[in-house]
Scaffold this active site. Sequence first.
Site, PDB file in Angstrom:
ATOM      1  N   ASP A 182       0.774  -1.240   0.000  1.00  0.00           N
ATOM      2  CA  ASP A 182       0.000   0.000   0.000  1.00  0.00           C
ATOM      3  C   ASP A 182       0.805   1.290   0.000  1.00  0.00           C
TER       4      ASP A 182
ATOM      5  N   CYS B 282     -21.733  -4.134 -18.026  1.00  0.00           N
ATOM      6  CA  CYS B 282     -22.164  -3.692 -16.688  1.00  0.00           C
ATOM      7  C   CYS B 282     -21.624  -2.291 -16.384  1.00  0.00           C
TER       8      CYS B 282
ATOM      9  N   CYS C 258     -21.288  -0.007 -10.850  1.00  0.00           N
ATOM     10  CA  CYS C 258     -20.460   0.788  -9.936  1.00  0.00           C
ATOM     11  C   CYS C 258     -20.461   2.256 -10.339  1.00  0.00           C
TER      12      CYS C 258
ATOM     13  N   CYS D 139     -22.167   5.242  -7.633  1.00  0.00           N
ATOM     14  CA  CYS D 139     -21.261   6.079  -6.820  1.00  0.00           C
ATOM     15  C   CYS D 139     -22.011   7.325  -6.314  1.00  0.00           C
TER      16      CYS D 139
ATOM     17  N   CYS E 163     -15.555   4.085   1.920  1.00  0.00           N
ATOM     18  CA  CYS E 163     -16.807   3.795   1.210  1.00  0.00           C
ATOM     19  C   CYS E 163     -16.638   2.488   0.433  1.00  0.00           C
TER      20      CYS E 163
HETATM   21  C1  B12 Z   1      -4.121   6.843  -3.547  1.00  0.00           C
HETATM   22  C2  B12 Z   1      -5.014   5.656  -3.301  1.00  0.00           C
HETATM   23  C3  B12 Z   1      -6.382   5.891  -3.140  1.00  0.00           C
HETATM   24  C4  B12 Z   1      -6.995   7.251  -3.446  1.00  0.00           C
HETATM   25  C5  B12 Z   1      -7.066   7.419  -4.971  1.00  0.00           C
HETATM   26  C6  B12 Z   1      -7.540   6.166  -5.704  1.00  0.00           C
HETATM   27  C7  B12 Z   1      -7.153   6.116  -7.178  1.00  0.00           C
HETATM   28  N1  B12 Z   1      -8.028   5.531  -7.965  1.00  0.00           N
HETATM   29  O1  B12 Z   1      -6.096   6.511  -7.591  1.00  0.00           O
HETATM   30  C8  B12 Z   1      -8.365   7.155  -2.712  1.00  0.00           C
HETATM   31  C9  B12 Z   1      -8.201   7.725  -1.313  1.00  0.00           C
HETATM   32  C10 B12 Z   1      -9.529   7.847  -3.394  1.00  0.00           C
HETATM   33  C11 B12 Z   1      -8.522   5.633  -2.618  1.00  0.00           C
HETATM   34  C12 B12 Z   1      -9.742   5.011  -2.431  1.00  0.00           C
HETATM   35  C13 B12 Z   1      -9.887   3.641  -2.284  1.00  0.00           C
HETATM   36  N2  B12 Z   1      -8.904   2.718  -2.170  1.00  0.00           N
HETATM   37 CO1  B12 Z   1      -7.121   3.113  -2.465  1.00  0.00          CO
HETATM   38  N3  B12 Z   1      -5.214   3.321  -2.857  1.00  0.00           N
HETATM   39  C14 B12 Z   1      -4.498   4.343  -3.207  1.00  0.00           C
HETATM   40  C15 B12 Z   1      -3.043   3.908  -3.394  1.00  0.00           C
HETATM   41  C16 B12 Z   1      -2.268   4.248  -2.133  1.00  0.00           C
HETATM   42  C17 B12 Z   1      -2.373   4.476  -4.638  1.00  0.00           C
HETATM   43  C18 B12 Z   1      -3.228   4.411  -5.912  1.00  0.00           C
HETATM   44  C19 B12 Z   1      -2.555   5.116  -7.062  1.00  0.00           C
HETATM   45  O2  B12 Z   1      -1.372   5.042  -7.227  1.00  0.00           O
HETATM   46  N4  B12 Z   1      -3.328   5.813  -7.856  1.00  0.00           N
HETATM   47  C20 B12 Z   1      -2.788   6.514  -9.001  1.00  0.00           C
HETATM   48  C21 B12 Z   1      -3.154   5.802 -10.340  1.00  0.00           C
HETATM   49  C22 B12 Z   1      -2.419   6.472 -11.504  1.00  0.00           C
HETATM   50  O3  B12 Z   1      -2.692   4.486 -10.373  1.00  0.00           O
HETATM   51  P1  B12 Z   1      -3.616   3.188 -10.248  1.00  0.00           P
HETATM   52  O4  B12 Z   1      -5.021   3.580 -10.517  1.00  0.00           O
HETATM   53  O5  B12 Z   1      -3.286   2.570  -8.950  1.00  0.00           O
HETATM   54  O6  B12 Z   1      -3.130   2.148 -11.364  1.00  0.00           O
HETATM   55  C23 B12 Z   1      -3.651   2.153 -12.682  1.00  0.00           C
HETATM   56  C24 B12 Z   1      -2.606   2.485 -13.682  1.00  0.00           C
HETATM   57  O7  B12 Z   1      -1.421   1.989 -13.210  1.00  0.00           O
HETATM   58  C25 B12 Z   1      -3.117   1.780 -14.939  1.00  0.00           C
HETATM   59  N5  B12 Z   1      -2.103   0.920 -15.586  1.00  0.00           N
HETATM   60  C26 B12 Z   1      -2.334  -0.304 -15.961  1.00  0.00           C
HETATM   61  N6  B12 Z   1      -1.281  -0.817 -16.580  1.00  0.00           N
HETATM   62  C27 B12 Z   1      -0.383   0.112 -16.627  1.00  0.00           C
HETATM   63  C28 B12 Z   1       0.867   0.062 -17.158  1.00  0.00           C
HETATM   64  C29 B12 Z   1       1.673   1.195 -17.046  1.00  0.00           C
HETATM   65  C30 B12 Z   1       3.025   1.161 -17.673  1.00  0.00           C
HETATM   66  C31 B12 Z   1       1.182   2.354 -16.372  1.00  0.00           C
HETATM   67  C32 B12 Z   1       2.037   3.547 -16.205  1.00  0.00           C
HETATM   68  C33 B12 Z   1      -0.112   2.343 -15.841  1.00  0.00           C
HETATM   69  C34 B12 Z   1      -0.869   1.216 -15.988  1.00  0.00           C
HETATM   70  O8  B12 Z   1      -4.168   0.899 -14.487  1.00  0.00           O
HETATM   71  C35 B12 Z   1      -4.065   0.773 -13.104  1.00  0.00           C
HETATM   72  C36 B12 Z   1      -5.337   0.272 -12.519  1.00  0.00           C
HETATM   73  O9  B12 Z   1      -6.439   1.160 -12.757  1.00  0.00           O
HETATM   74  C37 B12 Z   1      -3.211   2.349  -3.584  1.00  0.00           C
HETATM   75  C38 B12 Z   1      -2.021   1.528  -3.123  1.00  0.00           C
HETATM   76  C39 B12 Z   1      -0.927   1.528  -4.195  1.00  0.00           C
HETATM   77  N7  B12 Z   1       0.286   1.795  -3.752  1.00  0.00           N
HETATM   78  O10 B12 Z   1      -1.179   1.275  -5.343  1.00  0.00           O
HETATM   79  C40 B12 Z   1      -4.497   2.069  -2.766  1.00  0.00           C
HETATM   80  C41 B12 Z   1      -5.439   0.978  -3.282  1.00  0.00           C
HETATM   81  C42 B12 Z   1      -5.643   1.137  -4.759  1.00  0.00           C
HETATM   82  N8  B12 Z   1      -6.678   1.305  -2.596  1.00  0.00           N
HETATM   83  C43 B12 Z   1      -7.376   0.280  -2.235  1.00  0.00           C
HETATM   84  C44 B12 Z   1      -8.653   0.337  -1.650  1.00  0.00           C
HETATM   85  C45 B12 Z   1      -9.175  -0.912  -0.970  1.00  0.00           C
HETATM   86  C46 B12 Z   1      -9.407   1.525  -1.738  1.00  0.00           C
HETATM   87  C47 B12 Z   1     -10.890   1.694  -1.357  1.00  0.00           C
HETATM   88  C48 B12 Z   1     -11.787   0.520  -1.713  1.00  0.00           C
HETATM   89  C49 B12 Z   1     -10.951   2.002   0.162  1.00  0.00           C
HETATM   90  C50 B12 Z   1     -12.339   2.241   0.721  1.00  0.00           C
HETATM   91  N9  B12 Z   1     -13.149   1.218   0.921  1.00  0.00           N
HETATM   92  O11 B12 Z   1     -12.681   3.360   1.040  1.00  0.00           O
HETATM   93  C51 B12 Z   1     -11.243   2.969  -2.185  1.00  0.00           C
HETATM   94  C52 B12 Z   1     -11.730   2.584  -3.596  1.00  0.00           C
HETATM   95  C53 B12 Z   1     -11.932   3.732  -4.538  1.00  0.00           C
HETATM   96  C54 B12 Z   1     -11.869   3.276  -5.982  1.00  0.00           C
HETATM   97  N10 B12 Z   1     -12.993   2.877  -6.553  1.00  0.00           N
HETATM   98  O12 B12 Z   1     -10.769   3.248  -6.563  1.00  0.00           O
HETATM   99  C55 B12 Z   1      -6.671  -1.019  -2.573  1.00  0.00           C
HETATM  100  C56 B12 Z   1      -7.357  -1.677  -3.794  1.00  0.00           C
HETATM  101  C57 B12 Z   1      -7.469  -3.177  -3.668  1.00  0.00           C
HETATM  102  C58 B12 Z   1      -8.075  -3.769  -4.914  1.00  0.00           C
HETATM  103  N11 B12 Z   1      -8.782  -4.862  -4.744  1.00  0.00           N
HETATM  104  O13 B12 Z   1      -7.900  -3.299  -6.004  1.00  0.00           O
HETATM  105  C59 B12 Z   1      -5.189  -0.506  -2.845  1.00  0.00           C
HETATM  106  C60 B12 Z   1      -4.436  -1.278  -3.906  1.00  0.00           C
HETATM  107  C61 B12 Z   1      -4.459  -0.596  -1.482  1.00  0.00           C
HETATM  108  C62 B12 Z   1      -4.021  -2.008  -1.154  1.00  0.00           C
HETATM  109  N12 B12 Z   1      -2.729  -2.208  -0.926  1.00  0.00           N
HETATM  110  O14 B12 Z   1      -4.786  -2.936  -1.101  1.00  0.00           O
HETATM  111  N13 B12 Z   1      -7.337   4.994  -2.748  1.00  0.00           N
HETATM  112  S1  SF4 Z   2     -16.477  -3.421 -11.560  1.00  0.00           S
HETATM  113 FE1  SF4 Z   2     -18.313  -2.222 -11.989  1.00  0.00          FE
HETATM  114  S2  SF4 Z   2     -18.718  -2.567 -14.149  1.00  0.00           S
HETATM  115 FE2  SF4 Z   2     -17.294  -4.172 -13.501  1.00  0.00          FE
HETATM  116  S3  SF4 Z   2     -18.623  -5.884 -12.967  1.00  0.00           S
HETATM  117 FE3  SF4 Z   2     -18.227  -4.720 -11.058  1.00  0.00          FE
HETATM  118  S4  SF4 Z   2     -19.964  -3.273 -10.918  1.00  0.00           S
HETATM  119 FE4  SF4 Z   2     -19.940  -4.059 -13.016  1.00  0.00          FE
HETATM  120  S1  SF4 Z   3     -15.437   4.312  -2.984  1.00  0.00           S
HETATM  121 FE1  SF4 Z   3     -17.506   5.252  -2.955  1.00  0.00          FE
HETATM  122  S2  SF4 Z   3     -17.187   7.400  -3.518  1.00  0.00           S
HETATM  123 FE2  SF4 Z   3     -15.297   6.289  -4.054  1.00  0.00          FE
HETATM  124  S3  SF4 Z   3     -15.585   5.733  -6.204  1.00  0.00           S
HETATM  125 FE3  SF4 Z   3     -16.366   3.995  -5.000  1.00  0.00          FE
HETATM  126  S4  SF4 Z   3     -18.564   4.443  -4.744  1.00  0.00           S
HETATM  127 FE4  SF4 Z   3     -17.600   6.340  -5.411  1.00  0.00          FE
END
Ligand code: B12
Ligand code: SF4
Ligand code: SF4
Length: 324
Positions: A86, A143, A146, A150, A193
Site C-alpha cells: 500500500d 455492466c 459501480c 457512486c 466507502c
Molecule cells: C491513492 C489511493 C487511493 C486514493 C485514490 C484512488 C485512485 N483511484 O487513484 C483514494 C483515497 C480515493 C482511494 C480510495 C480507495 N482505495 Co485506495 N489506494 C491508493 C493507493 C495508495 C495508490 C493508488 C494510485 O497510485 N493511484 C494513481 C493511479 C495512476 O494508479 P492506479 O489507478 O493505482 O493504477 C492504474 C494504472 O497503473 C493503470 N495501468 C495499468 N497498466 C499500466 C501500465 C503502465 C506502464 C502504467 C504507467 C499504468 C498502468 O491501471 C491501473 C489500474 O487502474 C493504492 C495503493 C498503491 N500503492 O497502489 C491504494 C489501493 C488502490 N486502494 C485500495 C482500496 C481498498 C481503496 C478503497 C476501496 C478504500 C475504501 N473502501 O474506502 C477505495 C476505492 C476507490 C476506488 N474505486 O478506486 C486497494 C485496492 C485493492 C483492490 N482490490 O484493487 C489498494 C491497492 C491498497 C491495497 N494495498 O490494497 N485509494
Molecule cells: S467493476 Fe463495476 S462494471 Fe465491472 S462488474 Fe463490477 S460493478 Fe460491473
Molecule cells: S469508494 Fe464510494 S465514492 Fe469512491 S468511487 Fe467507490 S462508490 Fe464512489
Amino acid sequence: MRHLAEHVEERRRLDVDGILVGARSVVCLGVRYARADEASDGPIARSVARYARGRDYHRFVKKRLHRLARFVESLGDGVRARALCDIEPVLERAWAARSGLGFVGKNGLVITPGQGSYQLLGEVVTTLALAPGERMTERCGSCTRCLDACPTAAFVAPFVLDPRRCISYLTIEAKGLPPGDLRAGVGEHLFGCDVCQEVCPFNAGASVAIAGDAASPFAPSAAMRERSLAGLVALDPAAWDAATLGTPLRRTKHEGVARNAVIVAWNRLDADAGDRDALAVLAAAEGHPSALVRAAAASARADLRRRAGSGDTRGSPPRKAEDR
Ligand code: B12
Ligand code: SF4
Ligand code: SF4
C-alpha cells in the site's frame, strides 16, 4: 497522498530497480477482508469501510509478506526479496493485473473472479526469476453498476476515478469540509466507502464464500460495535486512544472522525431536522477541542436555521449504513 507524488519518475516507468536493485519478479497477493458475520457489525461499524473496521492491515499484512519474502530468499543463494503493501509508490493494481491475480474492473479495483474485490493487495519483489502468470482479461462486459451507484459521481469514465470526489478521499485523506454537493453525497459514510464494490456482481456472495469469524483481524472491536456516534465524538484523548489503538481510524485522527460524524449527522438532519441522535452529535461536536470540528458543527447548525427559516425541513433521505 503526497508520498505518491514524491516518486513520480519511478512510478511513470514502473521502475522496479528503484524498489530493489536487480529485481526480476513481483509476486502479487490479495488478502481477503470480506467476512461472513458482517451483519452483526452494528450501525457505527457498518458506516466504516469493510477493510477498516478491525485492525490496521498495514501491520499484519506486511508481517505475512515479510515472512513470504524471507521464504523466497531461502530459495537460492544471494536471492533478495522485499515486501510491499500500500504505502510504497508502486502501481499495485497494475502489477496485480499483470500477474494474473485478477482484472481491474470499471470501479478501478482488482477483482478476482470467485473471490471478488474485497481484497487488499501486497507484493514481494524479488531478484529471483519466476515464470510470469497470465494476464486476465477484463470481464465487466456491459455492466456499469459501480459507475451508476457512486454517491458522489466520482467516476469521470469507466476505470477513471476523480479521487477528489471519492468518499474515501473526503473522509480519510482530505483535511477540510467537503463542498456542499459532496457533503450530501458522503451520506452515512463515517470512514471510507464500499458502494462501488457492494453493487458489483463479482462480490455477490463474496462475504460468505470464505467464512469469516470474530477472530478475523477485520472484525470490529467491541468498542466500535457499541459506541454511539455522539459518544465517538465526545471521547476524551485517552478514551480515543484506547478505543482506536491499532485501527485504521487513527489515520484521520479523532478530529477527522469527529468531522465525519458531523457530516453524517448533518445529512441525517437534511432528511429529518428533529433527528435526536444527529442533534446529539452536533452538541458533542460543539464542545470538541478541534476548531475544524466546531466549525463543521456551526455550519450544520447555520444550515438548519436557514432551512427552518425558509420552511424547508426535509430533504432526500441519505442512504443509511443499516439499509445496505
Ligand atoms: C491513492 C489511493 C487511493 C486514493 C485514490 C484512488 C485512485 N483511484 O487513484 C483514494 C483515497 C480515493 C482511494 C480510495 C480507495 N482505495 Co485506495 N489506494 C491508493 C493507493 C495508495 C495508490 C493508488 C494510485 O497510485 N493511484 C494513481 C493511479 C495512476 O494508479 P492506479 O489507478 O493505482 O493504477 C492504474 C494504472 O497503473 C493503470 N495501468 C495499468 N497498466 C499500466 C501500465 C503502465 C506502464 C502504467 C504507467 C499504468 C498502468 O491501471 C491501473 C489500474 O487502474 C493504492 C495503493 C498503491 N500503492 O497502489 C491504494 C489501493 C488502490 N486502494 C485500495 C482500496 C481498498 C481503496 C478503497 C476501496 C478504500 C475504501 N473502501 O474506502 C477505495 C476505492 C476507490 C476506488 N474505486 O478506486 C486497494 C485496492 C485493492 C483492490 N482490490 O484493487 C489498494 C491497492 C491498497 C491495497 N494495498 O490494497 N485509494
Ligand atoms: S467493476 Fe463495476 S462494471 Fe465491472 S462488474 Fe463490477 S460493478 Fe460491473
Ligand atoms: S469508494 Fe464510494 S465514492 Fe469512491 S468511487 Fe467507490 S462508490 Fe464512489
